[in-house]
Scaffold this motif. Structure first.
Motif, short mmCIF file in Angstrom:
data_model
loop_
_atom_site.label_atom_id
_atom_site.label_comp_id
_atom_site.label_asym_id
_atom_site.label_seq_id
_atom_site.Cartn_x
_atom_site.Cartn_y
_atom_site.Cartn_z
N ARG A 184 -2.78 -2.81 -6.98
CA ARG A 184 -1.79 -3.07 -5.70
C ARG A 184 -2.86 -3.92 -4.79
O ARG A 184 -1.51 -5.20 -5.05
CB ARG A 184 -1.58 -1.87 -4.21
CG ARG A 184 -0.91 -0.82 -4.92
CD ARG A 184 -1.30 0.94 -4.21
NE ARG A 184 -0.40 1.87 -4.27
CZ ARG A 184 0.26 2.17 -4.12
NH1 ARG A 184 1.57 0.80 -3.83
NH2 ARG A 184 0.60 2.89 -4.74
N THR B 263 -10.65 -1.06 -0.30
CA THR B 263 -11.35 -0.79 -1.55
C THR B 263 -12.70 -1.89 -0.44
O THR B 263 -13.98 -1.09 -1.36
CB THR B 263 -11.17 -0.98 -3.04
OG1 THR B 263 -10.42 -2.80 -2.45
CG2 THR B 263 -9.97 -0.23 -3.07
N ASP C 271 -5.41 2.46 -9.27
CA ASP C 271 -3.83 1.92 -8.04
C ASP C 271 -4.87 1.05 -6.69
O ASP C 271 -3.59 0.15 -6.66
CB ASP C 271 -3.31 3.09 -7.47
CG ASP C 271 -2.57 3.74 -6.15
OD1 ASP C 271 -2.74 3.12 -5.67
OD2 ASP C 271 -1.81 4.50 -6.70
N LEU C 272 -5.89 1.62 -6.47
CA LEU C 272 -5.82 -0.01 -5.24
C LEU C 272 -5.93 -1.24 -5.62
O LEU C 272 -5.84 -2.05 -4.64
CB LEU C 272 -6.51 0.60 -3.74
CG LEU C 272 -6.66 1.82 -3.22
CD1 LEU C 272 -7.75 3.08 -2.55
CD2 LEU C 272 -5.61 1.69 -2.04
N LEU D 230 1.03 -1.18 -0.04
CA LEU D 230 -0.24 -0.14 0.12
C LEU D 230 0.90 0.88 0.21
O LEU D 230 0.29 2.25 -0.52
CB LEU D 230 -0.47 -0.20 1.41
CG LEU D 230 -1.97 -0.64 0.67
CD1 LEU D 230 -3.20 -1.22 2.28
CD2 LEU D 230 -3.05 -0.69 -0.01
N TRP E 293 -9.15 -5.04 2.71
CA TRP E 293 -8.29 -4.03 1.63
C TRP E 293 -9.15 -2.58 1.49
O TRP E 293 -10.06 -2.58 1.49
CB TRP E 293 -8.01 -4.39 1.09
CG TRP E 293 -6.58 -4.15 -0.80
CD1 TRP E 293 -7.53 -3.43 -1.81
CD2 TRP E 293 -5.59 -4.11 -0.32
NE1 TRP E 293 -5.89 -2.42 -2.37
CE2 TRP E 293 -4.91 -3.29 -1.53
CE3 TRP E 293 -4.81 -5.05 0.84
CZ2 TRP E 293 -3.56 -3.74 -0.98
CZ3 TRP E 293 -2.98 -4.78 0.46
CH2 TRP E 293 -2.48 -4.32 -0.77
#
Length: 101
Positions: free
Chosen positions: A71, A87, A67-68, A17, A85
């Motif tokens: 990753r 999200t 992005d998330l 992250l 996570w």
């Protein structure tokens, strides 16, 4: 005199992250490909393409979602704990989903 080396990557949730995304992609031999997708249920995938990883993400996602997701997909691929996570996404292996159906 030897200088202590720093690990290439911290293989923890926080490592995935917090590392700059470009650096994370480079160190893991990965690249992101954005594709047009009509299926609102598709949020991305990770494929091994002969020594390099391809992260496939829908074009419709915002920059933060991409992005998330990238990753998270990489973290999941390298067996890093992706529970909780940011999200709220759940990452799974397609083979596991096919067996569950």
């Amino acid at each position: 005199m030897s200088v202590p080396g720093t690990p290439l990557l911290d293989f923890s949730k926080w490592g995935f992250l917090s590392a700059p995304l470009a650096e994370l992609l480079e160190r893991l031999g990965a690249r992101i490909v954005e594709v047009p997708v009509d299926d609102d249920h598709f949020h991305g995938g990770c494929m091994d393409r002969g020594g390099s990883l391809v992260i496939v993400l829908p074009e419709r996602m915002s920059a933060l979602e991409k992005d998330l997701s990238a990753r998270g997909l990489l973290a999941y691929r390298f067996d890093v704990d992706t529970s909780n996570w940011p999200t709220g996404a759940t990452f799974s292996d397609l083979a596991d989903l096919e067996h569950a159906a």
